[in-house]
Scaffold this motif. Structure first.
Motif, PDB file in Angstrom:
ATOM      1  N   GLU A  92       0.809  -1.209   0.000  1.00 48.37           N
ATOM      2  CA  GLU A  92       0.000   0.000   0.000  1.00 48.37           C
ATOM      3  C   GLU A  92       0.848   1.266   0.000  1.00 48.37           C
ATOM      4  O   GLU A  92       0.314   2.366  -0.015  1.00 48.37           O
ATOM      5  CB  GLU A  92      -0.955  -0.013   1.196  1.00 48.37           C
ATOM      6  CG  GLU A  92      -2.133  -0.950   0.991  1.00 48.37           C
ATOM      7  CD  GLU A  92      -2.805  -0.733  -0.364  1.00 48.37           C
ATOM      8  OE1 GLU A  92      -3.254   0.384  -0.653  1.00 48.37           O
ATOM      9  OE2 GLU A  92      -2.859  -1.685  -1.148  1.00 48.37           O
ATOM     10  N   SER A  98      -7.671   1.017  -8.260  1.00 46.05           N
ATOM     11  CA  SER A  98      -8.907   0.250  -8.084  1.00 46.05           C
ATOM     12  C   SER A  98      -9.433  -0.308  -9.390  1.00 46.05           C
ATOM     13  O   SER A  98     -10.003  -1.405  -9.427  1.00 46.05           O
ATOM     14  CB  SER A  98      -9.971   1.138  -7.430  1.00 46.05           C
ATOM     15  OG  SER A  98      -9.576   1.520  -6.132  1.00 46.05           O
ATOM     16  N   LEU A 101      -8.088  -3.722 -10.113  1.00 46.41           N
ATOM     17  CA  LEU A 101      -8.718  -4.746  -9.285  1.00 46.41           C
ATOM     18  C   LEU A 101     -10.102  -5.090  -9.822  1.00 46.41           C
ATOM     19  O   LEU A 101     -10.499  -6.262  -9.862  1.00 46.41           O
ATOM     20  CB  LEU A 101      -8.813  -4.269  -7.835  1.00 46.41           C
ATOM     21  CG  LEU A 101      -7.483  -3.893  -7.159  1.00 46.41           C
ATOM     22  CD1 LEU A 101      -7.744  -3.403  -5.735  1.00 46.41           C
ATOM     23  CD2 LEU A 101      -6.528  -5.071  -7.136  1.00 46.41           C
ATOM     24  N   ASP A 102     -10.837  -4.064 -10.264  1.00 44.93           N
ATOM     25  CA  ASP A 102     -12.177  -4.299 -10.810  1.00 44.93           C
ATOM     26  C   ASP A 102     -12.114  -5.148 -12.078  1.00 44.93           C
ATOM     27  O   ASP A 102     -12.956  -6.032 -12.301  1.00 44.93           O
ATOM     28  CB  ASP A 102     -12.873  -2.969 -11.108  1.00 44.93           C
ATOM     29  CG  ASP A 102     -13.164  -2.178  -9.836  1.00 44.93           C
ATOM     30  OD1 ASP A 102     -13.216  -2.799  -8.757  1.00 44.93           O
ATOM     31  OD2 ASP A 102     -13.321  -0.941  -9.923  1.00 44.93           O
ATOM     32  N   TYR A 105     -11.382  -8.902 -11.119  1.00 50.93           N
ATOM     33  CA  TYR A 105     -12.206  -9.520 -10.081  1.00 50.93           C
ATOM     34  C   TYR A 105     -13.039 -10.698 -10.579  1.00 50.93           C
ATOM     35  O   TYR A 105     -13.191 -11.697  -9.867  1.00 50.93           O
ATOM     36  CB  TYR A 105     -13.130  -8.469  -9.455  1.00 50.93           C
ATOM     37  CG  TYR A 105     -13.718  -8.900  -8.137  1.00 50.93           C
ATOM     38  CD1 TYR A 105     -13.013  -8.691  -6.956  1.00 50.93           C
ATOM     39  CD2 TYR A 105     -14.956  -9.524  -8.064  1.00 50.93           C
ATOM     40  CE1 TYR A 105     -13.529  -9.089  -5.725  1.00 50.93           C
ATOM     41  CE2 TYR A 105     -15.480  -9.926  -6.842  1.00 50.93           C
ATOM     42  CZ  TYR A 105     -14.768  -9.705  -5.683  1.00 50.93           C
ATOM     43  OH  TYR A 105     -15.279 -10.115  -4.476  1.00 50.93           O
ATOM     44  N   ARG A 133      -7.622  -2.615   2.934  1.00 51.19           N
ATOM     45  CA  ARG A 133      -7.941  -2.952   1.547  1.00 51.19           C
ATOM     46  C   ARG A 133      -7.928  -4.458   1.336  1.00 51.19           C
ATOM     47  O   ARG A 133      -7.985  -4.919   0.210  1.00 51.19           O
ATOM     48  CB  ARG A 133      -6.945  -2.270   0.607  1.00 51.19           C
ATOM     49  CG  ARG A 133      -7.106  -0.758   0.605  1.00 51.19           C
ATOM     50  CD  ARG A 133      -6.455  -0.139  -0.612  1.00 51.19           C
ATOM     51  NE  ARG A 133      -7.108  -0.555  -1.838  1.00 51.19           N
ATOM     52  CZ  ARG A 133      -6.610  -0.302  -3.062  1.00 51.19           C
ATOM     53  NH1 ARG A 133      -5.472   0.329  -3.176  1.00 51.19           N
ATOM     54  NH2 ARG A 133      -7.229  -0.712  -4.132  1.00 51.19           N
ATOM     55  N   ASP A 136     -10.570  -5.768  -0.918  1.00 53.59           N
ATOM     56  CA  ASP A 136     -10.370  -5.520  -2.347  1.00 53.59           C
ATOM     57  C   ASP A 136      -9.529  -6.612  -3.002  1.00 53.59           C
ATOM     58  O   ASP A 136      -9.582  -6.793  -4.222  1.00 53.59           O
ATOM     59  CB  ASP A 136      -9.681  -4.168  -2.560  1.00 53.59           C
ATOM     60  CG  ASP A 136     -10.536  -3.007  -2.089  1.00 53.59           C
ATOM     61  OD1 ASP A 136     -11.762  -3.185  -1.993  1.00 53.59           O
ATOM     62  OD2 ASP A 136      -9.977  -1.932  -1.807  1.00 53.59           O
ATOM     63  N   SER A 160     -14.653  -1.280   6.606  1.00 51.62           N
ATOM     64  CA  SER A 160     -13.669  -2.094   5.896  1.00 51.62           C
ATOM     65  C   SER A 160     -12.969  -3.046   6.855  1.00 51.62           C
ATOM     66  O   SER A 160     -12.592  -4.158   6.486  1.00 51.62           O
ATOM     67  CB  SER A 160     -12.649  -1.204   5.179  1.00 51.62           C
ATOM     68  OG  SER A 160     -11.954  -0.394   6.109  1.00 51.62           O
TER      69      SER A 160
END
Length: 568
Positions: A92, A98, A101-102, A105, A133, A136, A160
């Protein structure tokens, strides 16, 4: 091309042997050389990813510009690379965007349930933003994982954080083959909510393939009992003190089974708790490391060492006792500072009598002790200890804390004893009084015995007579090419409190003098490389006077060259 390289198994071995000495682009070129090389070279090229953004190189530009989903064909192309990945390391401090990651996924059904089907190791480091995270990255928890490391998590019961807890609790189902698990909160373990700790306990208790575990200690005795029932567990590192109170469950004494435990590392508030906890083990592990919050007194240390001999394991191979790291690095240094001030002549010192009980462990390979006590050992003491531990590899007593002021009774003879009696020694930390060593000895040091394994000799606040003579003697008794004088890599190192006698009195061994010793050692190694017989047994000792004078010139020149270097 040699026919052996057409055998994929042989080619894989070759590529893995050379991957650390060639660049990634060379592997990429090799993959394009011929079809026989393509798959093995791509496997090695992509098996380790330090960060997921590396995949940007194989994601279509239109997807990156408009952030659109991948088509089936684009997914198949990407999958040709992700399926090769066996190790992913995320940090991190350099967060993964992001949108990447999307994209990763949810792979299409024809590719299977996971984008990384051969992943073996996942490491997630440090949370700079303060937000969890872990959720995620949940899609990276695949059934093939054998190692999961979640390091430096931040405490908190935010949304989270609650999701992170659920992810941790899902590990047994998501990663049934898990062998190595690390979950740490860095320096903030004391602030971790109890609910999060209980989630770790619950998950760990169901990971029956675990062999290596690092996590906070269970909150209660029942949690420790559950850990003890992990039949394959070999290495256990607890980042907080294990539970001591309540030695009974259902009216019966508590015993922790740990059938295969070989190495145990844990923190403790005091030495009394250590003895109580170790008594609950069925057998003392071969390797033991204790990190204390409250420094032990001499009597507590003696009681601890004596207690170790009663715990049903004469084959103990490692004992480490050190101060636990608490807070930030700066806070930790300030917290340890009192250890440097243990010069009270009225305080009882650590002596041979303190260490005597440990001499029964004849298989000892590691002895690493850091305590706020004066140390008084003699050459005869070191001779006795080295004879008791012929397999010793790591010998360190107060490496960075000093032995206190006053008479230093170990001399170069102590190093001779260690070299002669402990041929496997790799790390030595012990100051010596070499102020009388002002001429090259007539007799070969250590009777001609040479150590070819040592990579570090930390001589602390030693007292040096003639620096050049000392370097020549060290070059004789430590044969290994890895050994050098200095402060980087393998080395012979000194503390700022080290001194030398220049004929007019005792002075501090300034940094430029240590740098000069470093250069002399390098020069001697180069000379020995050209002429292997420059050092050895009594037939080639003492070295020629010309060699000694050459080293004196090198030493003097280096001292002048770095005279501008400031004090420690």
């Amino acid at each position: 091309m040699h026919q052996a390289l057409l055998i994929s198994e042989v080619l894989n071995v070759v590529l893995r042997c050379v991957k650390n000495i060639i660049e990634y682009r060379d592997l990429a070129i090799l993959a394009r050389t011929c079809k026989a090389f393509q798959e093995p070279a791509l496997d090695v090229l992509w098996e380790q990813a330090w960060h997921l953004p590396r995949l940007l190189n194989v994601i279509p530009e239109r997807v990156l510009i408009d952030v659109k989903p991948l088509t089936s064909a684009e997914w198949s192309y990407l999958y040709a690379y992700t399926r090769r990945m066996r190790e992913i390391i995320l940090s991190e401090w350099d967060p993964t965007p992001s949108f990447i990651l999307d994209l990763l996924y949810d792979p299409p059904p024809h590719l299977g349930a996971h984008a990384f089907p051969r992943l073996r190791r996942l490491r997630i480091d440090g949370y700079r933003t303060g937000k969890h995270r872990i959720p995620d990255y949940r899609f990276l928890l695949v059934p093939t994982l054998e190692t999961v490391e979640m390091r430096s998590l931040r405490p908190g019961e935010s949304k989270s954080g609650s999701q992170t807890k659920k992810v941790i609790m899902s590990l047994p189902e998501a990663c049934p083959a898990l062998k190595n698990l690390t979950i740490t909160w860095g320096d903030q373990t004391a602030d971790v909510p109890v609910g999060m700790l209980l989630a770790v306990e619950e998950a760990v208790g169901r990971l029956d393939q675990l062999e290596v575990l690092q996590c906070p200690a269970p909150t209660g005795v029942e949690g420790m009992v559950a850990l003890g029932k992990l039949a394959r567990l070999e290495v256990l590192m607890l980042d907080s003190p294990p539970p001591i109170s309540g030695n009974l469950i259902a009216g019966k004494p508590v015993k922790y089974e740990f059938a295969e435990l070989h190495s145990l590392d844990f923190e403790t508030r005091n030495m009394e708790d250590v003895n109580a906890f170790l008594s609950q083990l069925g057998r003392l592990p071969d390797g033991l490391k204790v990190q204390y919050h409250t420094a032990p007194s001499l009597s507590e240390l003696e009681s601890f060492f004596a207690h170790l001999t009663t715990l049903n394991n004469p084959d103990v191979s490692g004992i480490t006792l050190d101060k636990a790291r608490i807070g930030s690095a700066a806070d930790d240094f300030l917290h340890l500072a009192p250890l440097l001030n243990h010069d009270d002549p009225a305080s009882p010192p650590l002596t041979l009598a303190t260490l005597k009980p440990l001499m029964s462990f004849t298989s000892l390979c590691t002895l690493d002790i850091t305590v706020p006590l004066r140390v008084i050992l003699t050459d005869d003491d070191i001779e006795e200890l080295s004879c008791a531990w012929p397999h010793l590899r790591h010998f360190s007593i107060n490496e960075h804390r000093g032995w206190g002021s006053g008479a230093l009774l170990t001399t170069i003879e102590s190093l001779y004893s260690l070299v002669w009696n402990c041929p496997d020694l790799e790390h030595i930390a012990m100051p010596i009084d070499a102020s009388a060593l002002i001429e090259v000895p007539d007799e070969v040091p250590a009777g001609g015995a040479r150590n070819d394994r040592a990579f570090q000799v930390h001589m602390g606040a030693s007292r040096v007579g003639d620096p050049v003579v000392l370097v020549i003697v060290l070059a004789q008794i430590f044969e290994g090419r890895r050994l050098r004088v200095g402060h980087r890599h393998a080395e012979v190192a000194f503390d700022p409190a080290a001194t030398w006698h220049d004929g007019s009195g005792e002075k501090g061994l300034a940094r430029n003098y240590q740098m000069a010793m470093n250069r002399c050692m390098r020069e001697l190694r180069e000379i020995e490389k050209e002429d292997p017989e420059v050092f050895g047994d009594e037939d080639v000792w003492p070295p020629h006077e010309d060699l000694v004078e050459e080293m004196r010139e090198v030493f003097a020149g280096t001292v002048r060259e770095f005279a501008h270097i400031g004090p420690w």
